[in-house]
Design an enzyme around this catalytic site. Structure first.
Site, PDB file in Angstrom:
ATOM      1  N   SER A  38       0.808  -1.224   0.000  1.00  0.00           N
ATOM      2  CA  SER A  38       0.000   0.000   0.000  1.00  0.00           C
ATOM      3  C   SER A  38       0.840   1.272   0.000  1.00  0.00           C
ATOM      4  O   SER A  38       0.339   2.328  -0.386  1.00  0.00           O
ATOM      5  CB  SER A  38      -0.926   0.020   1.216  1.00  0.00           C
ATOM      6  OG  SER A  38      -0.178  -0.105   2.404  1.00  0.00           O
ATOM      7  N   ASP A 323      -3.310   8.024   7.981  1.00  0.00           N
ATOM      8  CA  ASP A 323      -4.168   7.131   8.768  1.00  0.00           C
ATOM      9  C   ASP A 323      -3.287   6.413   9.790  1.00  0.00           C
ATOM     10  O   ASP A 323      -2.207   6.909  10.122  1.00  0.00           O
ATOM     11  CB  ASP A 323      -4.965   6.183   7.852  1.00  0.00           C
ATOM     12  CG  ASP A 323      -4.064   5.252   7.035  1.00  0.00           C
ATOM     13  OD1 ASP A 323      -2.854   5.135   7.337  1.00  0.00           O
ATOM     14  OD2 ASP A 323      -4.579   4.626   6.081  1.00  0.00           O
ATOM     15  N   HIS A 326      -0.208   4.789   7.240  1.00  0.00           N
ATOM     16  CA  HIS A 326       0.393   5.356   6.019  1.00  0.00           C
ATOM     17  C   HIS A 326       0.818   6.801   6.174  1.00  0.00           C
ATOM     18  O   HIS A 326       0.037   7.628   6.654  1.00  0.00           O
ATOM     19  CB  HIS A 326      -0.618   5.234   4.866  1.00  0.00           C
ATOM     20  CG  HIS A 326      -1.007   3.814   4.605  1.00  0.00           C
ATOM     21  ND1 HIS A 326      -2.195   3.284   5.048  1.00  0.00           N
ATOM     22  CD2 HIS A 326      -0.339   2.815   3.995  1.00  0.00           C
ATOM     23  CE1 HIS A 326      -2.254   2.001   4.693  1.00  0.00           C
ATOM     24  NE2 HIS A 326      -1.136   1.695   4.055  1.00  0.00           N
TER      25      HIS A 326
END
Ligand SMILES: *[C@@H]1O[C@H](CO)[C@@H](O)[C@H](O)[C@H]1NC(C)=O
Ligand SMILES: *[C@@H]1O[C@H](CO)[C@@H](O)[C@H](O)[C@H]1NC(C)=O
Ligand SMILES: *[C@@H]1O[C@H](CO)[C@@H](O)[C@H](O)[C@H]1NC(C)=O
Ligand SMILES: *[C@@H]1O[C@H](CO)[C@@H](O)[C@H](O)[C@H]1NC(C)=O
Length: 348
Positions: A38, A323, A326
């Site tokens: 991610s 978040d 990240h």
């Protein structure tokens, strides 16, 4: 304060741009391929059945095209590196790449994925590193067709830069989740780091042997114990969850040795270890970032991802994390700038 951050940041970028002008005058990088999780996914998970999918606001709040599946407020490090390398757009996600596009590079990264194929499965579907390499085989066939044969494809691909960012989920969404995975009962942290690095080395060997890759950036895992998710679980009075960082250090130390081994074993290969992800709270504060242990957005207690539609914090540049896991674009800028210095070693 925010102004000071901007000024110092622009100086860094300005210096890099100057270097880049010198480099690109003689050495164009014709292609850029991205593998990973991610931290660099740019939309490959959007069509998958998974909770690790962020094609909604507030993700992309600072990205020109809005939410695209990138796990941050703005650009990720793959986007910034593509710009620094002189591409006029980011390389397309494999999920939507078409036709001749692939010759300039493809991004295979998938949120929640890891070196191990089961990693992330509690969240749903994901494209493991092995599957990303299978997707690269599809790209290889397309390039062979475009250029005439496998030899020409390999010659082209030997000039590309390959950027790997993987390994975090083999801890976050595997080893550190004993309720879903058995790895922590089978292996101690030393053993686990060894088997991860061994599998990763096979994957990188196959990229070299089967697809002609020669210039490869292998990123170390960042200090996962300093993510808001781990800090929220509790530390022993220190800034980060030290036990989590210690496990990551075992992995990174073996990864560095593995990269040296690849350079010794593989003729003409240039692998470089990239430690740019290793930004600790003190480093982030030195960059002018104020809030280093809490997310910018309101996160779901289940996934640690931003809750859909919730307004994020106002001044994203003062936050290290968007978040619970990240980094924000301002951190990605710093990571990409340091990574770019590593990439320059491969271009000559
Ligand atoms: C990049 O810019 C050049 C020149 O402006 C243009 O011809 C080319 O199509 C652009 N490529 C992409 C992928 O946008
Ligand atoms: C592959 O294609 C290139 C360019 O068309 C050509 O020069 C070369 O001879 C071909 N090689 C093989 C093994 O067919
Ligand atoms: C806190 O200390 C205990 C005892 O040494 C250790 O078992 C635990 O892993 C530590 N926690 C973290 C988050 O480092
Ligand atoms: C390099 O080659 C040696 C001897 O074959 C092997 O044991 C080692 O695992 C290789 N290293 C890597 C990183 O592939």
């Amino acid at each position: 304060m925010a102004f000071a951050v901007r000024v110092s940041f622009f100086i860094v970028i300005f210096v890099i741009m100057q270097i880049q002008v010198l480099i690109s005058a003689n050495h164009q990088v014709p292609c850029f391929f991205v593998f990973g999780d991610s931290l660099v996914d740019n939309g490959n998970n959007n069509r998958l059945v998974t909770e690790a999918k962020v094609d909604y606001l507030p993700y992309g709040v600072d990205f020109p095209q809005g939410p695209t599946g990138r796990f941050t407020n703005g650009r990720n490090t793959a986007d910034i590196l593509a710009q620094l390398l002189g591409f006029n757009s980011s390389v397309p996600p494999f999920a939507t790449a078409q036709g001749n596009d692939v010759i300039k590079g493809v991004n295979y990264a998938s949120g929640s994925s890891g070196i191990r194929s089961e990693t992330g499965e509690q969240l749903g579907d994901r494209i493991s590193l092995d599957r990303q390499l299978q997707n690269h085989e599809t790209t290889f066939s397309s390039i062979s067709r475009l250029l005439g044969n496998d030899t020409s494809a390999k010659i082209h691909l030997s000039k590309c830069v390959y950027y790997f960012v993987v390994g975090s989920n083999d801890y976050i969404n595997n080893y550190n989740m004993p309720e879903y995975y058995t790895t922590s009962t089978k292996y101690n942290p030393q053993e686990y780091s060894s088997i991860l690095v061994q599998q990763y080395s096979q994957q990188l060997n196959s990229l070299y042997n089967n697809f002609g890759a020669r210039k490869v950036v292998v990123s170390g895992v960042g200090p996962l114990g300093c993510t808001p998710a781990e800090i929220a679980k509790g530390t022993n009075g220190t800034a980060c969850a030290d036990s989590v960082n210690d496990a990551v250090t075992l992995f990174n130390d073996k990864l560095k040795l593995m990269v040296n081994g690849l350079n010794q074993n593989l003729t003409g290969a240039e692998f470089v270890y990239n430690g740019a992800m290793d930004l600790r709270p003190k480093d982030l504060i030195a960059l002018g970032i104020r809030i280093v242990g809490k997310p910018c957005c309101k996160v779901s207690s289940k996934t640690g991802q931003c809750i859909k539609g919730e307004k994020p914090c106002l001044v994203r540049a003062l936050h290290a994390f968007f978040d619970n896991f990240h980094p924000t674009e301002v951190v990605n800028n710093a990571v990409a700038a340091a990574t770019y210095i590593q990439i320059l070693k491969l271009l000559h």
